[in-house]
Design a protein around this motif. Sequence first.
Motif, PDB file in Angstrom:
ATOM      1  N   ILE A   1       6.733  11.442  -5.114  1.00 19.50           N
ATOM      2  CA  ILE A   1       5.826  12.295  -5.797  1.00 19.50           C
ATOM      3  C   ILE A   1       4.809  12.282  -4.455  1.00 19.50           C
ATOM      4  CG2 ILE A   1       4.857  10.816  -7.249  1.00 19.50           C
ATOM      5  CD1 ILE A   1       4.558  12.528  -9.241  1.00 19.50           C
ATOM      6  N   GLY A   2       4.448  13.558  -4.791  1.00 21.43           N
ATOM      7  CA  GLY A   2       2.796  14.182  -4.004  1.00 21.43           C
ATOM      8  C   GLY A   2       1.731  14.089  -4.881  1.00 21.43           C
ATOM      9  N   LEU A   3       0.419  13.487  -4.356  1.00 21.84           N
ATOM     10  CA  LEU A   3      -0.447  13.416  -5.085  1.00 21.84           C
ATOM     11  C   LEU A   3      -0.583  15.297  -6.150  1.00 21.84           C
ATOM     12  CD1 LEU A   3      -3.318  14.724  -3.923  1.00 21.84           C
ATOM     13  CD2 LEU A   3      -3.267  13.189  -2.205  1.00 21.84           C
ATOM     14  N   LYS A   4      -0.330  16.163  -5.726  1.00 15.46           N
ATOM     15  CA  LYS A   4      -0.721  16.991  -6.317  1.00 15.46           C
ATOM     16  C   LYS A   4       0.017  17.143  -7.698  1.00 15.46           C
ATOM     17  CE  LYS A   4       0.126  21.203  -4.638  1.00 15.46           C
ATOM     18  NZ  LYS A   4       0.994  22.743  -4.595  1.00 15.46           N
ATOM     19  N   ASP A   5       1.294  16.755  -7.405  1.00 18.71           N
ATOM     20  CA  ASP A   5       1.698  16.164  -9.327  1.00 18.71           C
ATOM     21  C   ASP A   5       1.384  14.719  -9.725  1.00 18.71           C
ATOM     22  OD1 ASP A   5       3.685  18.486  -9.230  1.00 18.71           O
ATOM     23  OD2 ASP A   5       5.275  17.117  -8.007  1.00 18.71           O
ATOM     24  N   TRP A   6       1.252  13.986  -9.120  1.00 18.97           N
ATOM     25  CA  TRP A   6       0.464  12.512  -9.020  1.00 18.97           C
ATOM     26  C   TRP A   6      -0.448  12.838  -9.968  1.00 18.97           C
ATOM     27  CZ3 TRP A   6       2.724   8.236 -10.100  1.00 18.97           C
ATOM     28  CH2 TRP A   6       2.173   7.163 -10.287  1.00 18.97           C
ATOM     29  N   ASN A   7      -1.328  13.903  -9.987  1.00 23.21           N
ATOM     30  CA  ASN A   7      -2.896  14.186 -10.553  1.00 23.21           C
ATOM     31  C   ASN A   7      -2.336  15.098 -11.431  1.00 23.21           C
ATOM     32  OD1 ASN A   7      -5.446  13.054  -9.228  1.00 23.21           O
ATOM     33  ND2 ASN A   7      -4.029  13.705  -7.388  1.00 23.21           N
ATOM     34  N   LYS A   8      -2.016  15.819 -11.919  1.00 24.96           N
ATOM     35  CA  LYS A   8      -1.212  16.452 -13.660  1.00 24.96           C
ATOM     36  C   LYS A   8      -1.945  15.238 -14.231  1.00 24.96           C
ATOM     37  CE  LYS A   8       1.221  19.761 -11.416  1.00 24.96           C
ATOM     38  NZ  LYS A   8       3.551  20.410 -10.827  1.00 24.96           N
ATOM     39  N   LYS A   9      -2.762  15.986 -15.613  1.00 27.89           N
ATOM     40  CA  LYS A   9      -3.390  15.280 -15.915  1.00 27.89           C
ATOM     41  C   LYS A   9      -1.626  14.420 -17.002  1.00 27.89           C
ATOM     42  CE  LYS A   9      -7.995  16.661 -16.331  1.00 27.89           C
ATOM     43  NZ  LYS A   9      -8.489  15.633 -14.817  1.00 27.89           N
TER      44      LYS A   9
ATOM     45  N   ALA B   1     -11.663  12.497 -10.860  1.00 30.83           N
ATOM     46  CA  ALA B   1     -11.602  11.885  -9.761  1.00 30.83           C
ATOM     47  C   ALA B   1     -10.358  11.479  -9.000  1.00 30.83           C
ATOM     48  CB  ALA B   1     -11.032  10.235  -9.735  1.00 30.83           C
ATOM     49  N   LEU B   2      -9.473  12.038  -7.681  1.00 29.15           N
ATOM     50  CA  LEU B   2      -8.120  12.441  -7.147  1.00 29.15           C
ATOM     51  C   LEU B   2      -8.284  11.052  -6.879  1.00 29.15           C
ATOM     52  CD1 LEU B   2      -6.170  15.297  -6.467  1.00 29.15           C
ATOM     53  CD2 LEU B   2      -7.561  14.955  -3.781  1.00 29.15           C
ATOM     54  N   PHE B   3      -6.421  10.497  -7.355  1.00 31.93           N
ATOM     55  CA  PHE B   3      -6.035   9.849  -6.904  1.00 31.93           C
ATOM     56  C   PHE B   3      -5.019  10.016  -5.877  1.00 31.93           C
ATOM     57  CE2 PHE B   3      -7.088   9.484 -11.819  1.00 31.93           C
ATOM     58  CZ  PHE B   3      -7.901   8.162 -11.863  1.00 31.93           C
ATOM     59  N   PHE B   4      -5.130   9.001  -4.257  1.00 31.71           N
ATOM     60  CA  PHE B   4      -4.029   9.099  -4.019  1.00 31.71           C
ATOM     61  C   PHE B   4      -3.515   8.026  -3.026  1.00 31.71           C
ATOM     62  CE2 PHE B   4      -8.312   7.527  -1.751  1.00 31.71           C
ATOM     63  CZ  PHE B   4      -8.292   7.012  -0.948  1.00 31.71           C
ATOM     64  N   ALA B   5      -4.128   7.465  -3.485  1.00 27.41           N
ATOM     65  CA  ALA B   5      -2.698   5.570  -2.976  1.00 27.41           C
ATOM     66  C   ALA B   5      -3.441   4.920  -4.242  1.00 27.41           C
ATOM     67  CB  ALA B   5      -3.796   5.403  -1.760  1.00 27.41           C
ATOM     68  N   GLU B   6      -1.893   3.948  -3.602  1.00 25.99           N
ATOM     69  CA  GLU B   6      -1.847   2.438  -4.809  1.00 25.99           C
ATOM     70  C   GLU B   6      -1.966   1.249  -4.325  1.00 25.99           C
ATOM     71  OE1 GLU B   6       0.664   4.011  -7.403  1.00 25.99           O
ATOM     72  OE2 GLU B   6       2.482   4.319  -6.052  1.00 25.99           O
ATOM     73  N   ASP B   7      -2.383   0.873  -4.891  1.00 26.54           N
ATOM     74  CA  ASP B   7      -1.363  -1.162  -4.567  1.00 26.54           C
ATOM     75  C   ASP B   7      -0.276  -1.205  -4.877  1.00 26.54           C
ATOM     76  OD1 ASP B   7      -2.166  -2.559  -7.063  1.00 26.54           O
ATOM     77  OD2 ASP B   7      -3.883  -3.325  -6.858  1.00 26.54           O
ATOM     78  N   VAL B   8       0.157  -2.670  -4.920  1.00 20.69           N
ATOM     79  CA  VAL B   8       1.535  -2.979  -5.165  1.00 20.69           C
ATOM     80  C   VAL B   8       1.589  -3.496  -6.820  1.00 20.69           C
ATOM     81  CG1 VAL B   8       1.097  -5.810  -4.901  1.00 20.69           C
ATOM     82  CG2 VAL B   8       4.015  -4.776  -4.709  1.00 20.69           C
ATOM     83  N   PHE B   9       0.176  -3.546  -7.392  1.00 20.33           N
ATOM     84  CA  PHE B   9       0.453  -3.501  -9.047  1.00 20.33           C
ATOM     85  C   PHE B   9      -0.421  -1.914  -9.521  1.00 20.33           C
ATOM     86  CE2 PHE B   9      -1.630  -7.794  -6.895  1.00 20.33           C
ATOM     87  CZ  PHE B   9      -0.400  -8.191  -7.235  1.00 20.33           C
TER      88      PHE B   9
ATOM     89  N   LEU C   1       1.123  -1.375  -0.170  1.00 20.12           N
ATOM     90  CA  LEU C   1      -0.112  -0.230   0.385  1.00 20.12           C
ATOM     91  C   LEU C   1       0.898   1.192  -0.227  1.00 20.12           C
ATOM     92  CD1 LEU C   1      -2.877   0.768   0.436  1.00 20.12           C
ATOM     93  CD2 LEU C   1      -1.775   1.611   2.791  1.00 20.12           C
ATOM     94  N   HIS C   2       0.636   2.190  -0.853  1.00 21.22           N
ATOM     95  CA  HIS C   2       1.181   3.192  -1.283  1.00 21.22           C
ATOM     96  C   HIS C   2       0.523   4.485  -0.539  1.00 21.22           C
ATOM     97  CE1 HIS C   2       3.563   6.292  -3.001  1.00 21.22           C
ATOM     98  NE2 HIS C   2       3.752   6.508  -2.583  1.00 21.22           N
ATOM     99  N   VAL C   3       0.284   5.171   0.576  1.00 24.46           N
ATOM    100  CA  VAL C   3      -0.373   6.635  -0.062  1.00 24.46           C
ATOM    101  C   VAL C   3       0.565   7.954   0.080  1.00 24.46           C
ATOM    102  CG1 VAL C   3      -1.853   8.021   1.536  1.00 24.46           C
ATOM    103  CG2 VAL C   3      -2.228   5.420   1.741  1.00 24.46           C
ATOM    104  N   PHE C   4       0.112   8.786  -1.137  1.00 23.90           N
ATOM    105  CA  PHE C   4       0.869   9.654  -1.673  1.00 23.90           C
ATOM    106  C   PHE C   4       1.024  10.920  -0.458  1.00 23.90           C
ATOM    107  CE2 PHE C   4      -0.474   7.498  -5.724  1.00 23.90           C
ATOM    108  CZ  PHE C   4       0.906   7.601  -6.246  1.00 23.90           C
ATOM    109  N   PRO C   5       2.052  11.359  -0.399  1.00 21.63           N
ATOM    110  CA  PRO C   5       2.039  12.728   0.505  1.00 21.63           C
ATOM    111  C   PRO C   5       1.348  13.483   0.024  1.00 21.63           C
ATOM    112  CG  PRO C   5       4.099  12.152  -0.034  1.00 21.63           C
ATOM    113  CD  PRO C   5       3.003  11.168  -0.902  1.00 21.63           C
ATOM    114  N   TYR C   6       1.127  15.150  -0.120  1.00 21.87           N
ATOM    115  CA  TYR C   6       0.205  16.226  -0.818  1.00 21.87           C
ATOM    116  C   TYR C   6       1.054  16.769  -1.792  1.00 21.87           C
ATOM    117  CZ  TYR C   6      -2.609  19.896  -1.670  1.00 21.87           C
ATOM    118  OH  TYR C   6      -3.512  20.643  -1.875  1.00 21.87           O
ATOM    119  N   ASP C   7       2.494  16.627  -0.808  1.00 19.15           N
ATOM    120  CA  ASP C   7       3.820  17.830  -1.673  1.00 19.15           C
ATOM    121  C   ASP C   7       4.336  16.930  -2.283  1.00 19.15           C
ATOM    122  OD1 ASP C   7       3.235  20.648  -2.879  1.00 19.15           O
ATOM    123  OD2 ASP C   7       2.550  20.680  -0.532  1.00 19.15           O
ATOM    124  N   THR C   8       5.343  16.862  -3.608  1.00 11.31           N
ATOM    125  CA  THR C   8       6.352  15.807  -3.953  1.00 11.31           C
ATOM    126  C   THR C   8       7.814  16.768  -3.333  1.00 11.31           C
ATOM    127  OG1 THR C   8       5.508  15.628  -6.020  1.00 11.31           O
ATOM    128  CG2 THR C   8       7.583  15.505  -5.437  1.00 11.31           C
TER     129      THR C   8
END
Length: 211
Positions: A66-74, A88-96, A54-61
Amino acid sequence: MSDSVKRLLAICSDELSKEKSVVDCQSLFNSSISKELDSLLKQRNGFYGFESSLHVFPYDTTDSEIGLKDWNKKELWINSYEDLATDALFFAEDVFGGQFCLRHDGVYSFEPETAEFNKMALTINDWCERLLSDYNVITGYALAHSWQISNGKLPSGYRLIPRIPFVAGGEYELDNLYMCKSNEALIARANIALQIRDIPDGGSMQIIITD
């Protein structure tokens, strides 16, 4: 802080960023549930759990994350899905590399190979409870554990990606997994999602996999 959030954070890593005063997810995704994500990240601004499955992104890079602000740049990866990964706002990911995201009515998973959104919970608290109750299936923990025993800890920014896509019959087995940067893997898998989006249920398909 709810009991489910407390129990999840108790078994997860330290925060990935010390900056908490700047957390403002509602400015990125205007929904009441964004306030709940704000609350989570102000308690722990990004973290890993279940041996990095499980990886939950921090807000800023930061220097290493990488932070979720940058992760959500289209332009990073979302545009690769054309109109399939919007609202959608993507904030976390699984191992895959499967994504967890906020939509206006709850928390969803996003399947990279099909671009399907599946509702998981109404609130962040309920999402945490789902993770705790079924983390092996939801995060891919068992395979993450086995892979890292043989290959070492997953570096920041990398996930385990199937050589043969799962949607094409690829097995959830170690031999079918390799390490790849998460955003690059999503771009490649967007190509698969775009190929199959118009195939009706039960229809045949021939997937072209690009490097």
